[in-house]
Design an enzyme around this catalytic site. Structure first.
Site, PDB file in Angstrom:
ATOM      1  N   LYS A 185       0.831  -1.201   0.000  1.00  0.00           N
ATOM      2  CA  LYS A 185       0.000   0.000   0.000  1.00  0.00           C
ATOM      3  C   LYS A 185       0.869   1.255   0.000  1.00  0.00           C
ATOM      4  O   LYS A 185       0.526   2.259  -0.656  1.00  0.00           O
ATOM      5  CB  LYS A 185      -0.926   0.004   1.212  1.00  0.00           C
ATOM      6  CG  LYS A 185      -1.837   1.240   1.316  1.00  0.00           C
ATOM      7  CD  LYS A 185      -2.755   1.385   0.095  1.00  0.00           C
ATOM      8  CE  LYS A 185      -3.597   2.667   0.145  1.00  0.00           C
ATOM      9  NZ  LYS A 185      -4.615   2.671   1.204  1.00  0.00           N
ATOM     10  N   LYS A 253      -0.206  11.663   5.372  1.00  0.00           N
ATOM     11  CA  LYS A 253       0.076  10.616   6.365  1.00  0.00           C
ATOM     12  C   LYS A 253       0.629   9.365   5.701  1.00  0.00           C
ATOM     13  O   LYS A 253       1.596   8.755   6.164  1.00  0.00           O
ATOM     14  CB  LYS A 253      -1.202  10.312   7.144  1.00  0.00           C
ATOM     15  CG  LYS A 253      -1.068   9.234   8.215  1.00  0.00           C
ATOM     16  CD  LYS A 253      -1.358   7.829   7.730  1.00  0.00           C
ATOM     17  CE  LYS A 253      -2.795   7.648   7.303  1.00  0.00           C
ATOM     18  NZ  LYS A 253      -3.080   6.208   6.940  1.00  0.00           N
TER      19      LYS A 253
END
Length: 307
Positions: A185, A253
């Site tokens: 990811k 983030k």
């Protein structure tokens, strides 16, 4: 071999357990809805009033406290904003102490690979299995049930929960052991950010040279430069619609996860360094709640242009 203890619940020819779901947010709520539409019984442990409302609207049943939640859950799915949130929900809350042997935890959040491995290791002594299974595709894919799911952990566990995941995504790929899903990811988010920045700069170039931008993007989309990012964001780019689907703050983030993962691996990512700073600058200038397609705004500002 790990053996689940959940009872057989037949949905057509599929055997599905009861799901405990934590994180009925922008992504989690439509995922709950797709599970309930498939006939799966879902219980939730809300973390806020808004989460409670979304979970109820999606068809889930609320339980009260981690003990009841653990007792009612054969498989636990977490879909939370960041690494500390997942650690808090699974470990700090005491949930880990009440999960039954054979329960499987599927974390579908985007967190640090090292945190995923830490939680894997913490659950193992309790005979609780875990998969780190972050997703890609954004809110639209969560609603449509067409997410891409990248799975780290034991392949046998994935086989056991695959009937559940097919209600959420169309691409379900085992990519390695604990933490591998999150590392994948991280790579995904690097590619998305770089792609969006390239598209933003391409649009600025087209605007500066007087080209029909919509026609040009159609042409680009039909060639080697075509991408899912272009397909999904084209309408928003053309209309300057940057209402959040995936917020800049969350992408920032995620890129911090890329940085920490790269540092741990001892590798250099020069393009990432530039793109991550561009994303960070949008957040720093108060635009963290805009969609990450708002990279186009900054590309124009850097050139002193407007649409």
């Amino acid at each position: 071999m790990f053996k689940p203890t959940f009872p057989a619940v037949m949905i057509g020819e599929r055997v599905l357990p009861r799901i405990g779901f934590i994180g009925a947010g922008v992504m989690g709520a439509p995922m709950i809805a797709n599970l309930t539409k498939a006939g799966v019984e879902v219980v939730t442990l809300p973390r806020s009033d808004r989460s409670r409302e979304r979970a109820a609207e999606a068809g889930a049943m609320e339980v009260h406290g981690v003990v009841e939640f653990a007792q009612q859950s054969d498989v636990v799915i977490t879909m939370l904003p960041d690494s500390p949130d997942v650690h808090d929900a699974v470990i700090d809350s005491g949930l880990i102490d009440h999960l039954r042997r054979g329960t499987i935890v599927v974390d579908m959040s985007t967190i640090r690979p090292d945190m995923a491995r830490q939680i894997h290791a913490a659950l193992a002594p309790a005979s609780v299995g875990m998969l780190d299974a972050p997703v890609s595709g954004g809110e639209a894919a969560a609603i449509d049930g067409t997410l891409s799911i990248m799975v780290g952990g034991d392949a046998g566990l994935l086989d056991q929960v695959r009937p559940i995941l097919t209600s959420l995504g169309t691409t379900i790929t085992h990519v390695g052991g604990p933490g591998a899903g999150q590392a994948t990811k991280a790579a995904n988010q690097l590619v998305v950010a770089a792609n969006l920045q390239a598209l933003a700069e391409a649009i600025v170039l087209l605007e500066a040279t007087g080209v029909d931008v919509e026609a040009a993007l159609t042409a680009i989309g039909g060639g080697l430069a075509g991408s899912t990012a272009l397909e999904r964001k084209k309408k928003a780019f053309l209309s300057d619609d940057f209402r959040p689907g995936f917020r800049i703050a969350l992408h920032d983030k995620d890129l911090a996860i890329v940085e920490s993962t790269a540092r741990s691996a001892g590798i250099a990512l020069p393009l990432f360094a530039v793109v991550s700073q561009i994303v960070a600058s949008l957040k720093a200038t108060g635009r963290g709640d805009l969609d990450h397609g708002a990279l186009l705004l900054l590309a124009r500002e850097l050139n002193g242009t407007t649409r």
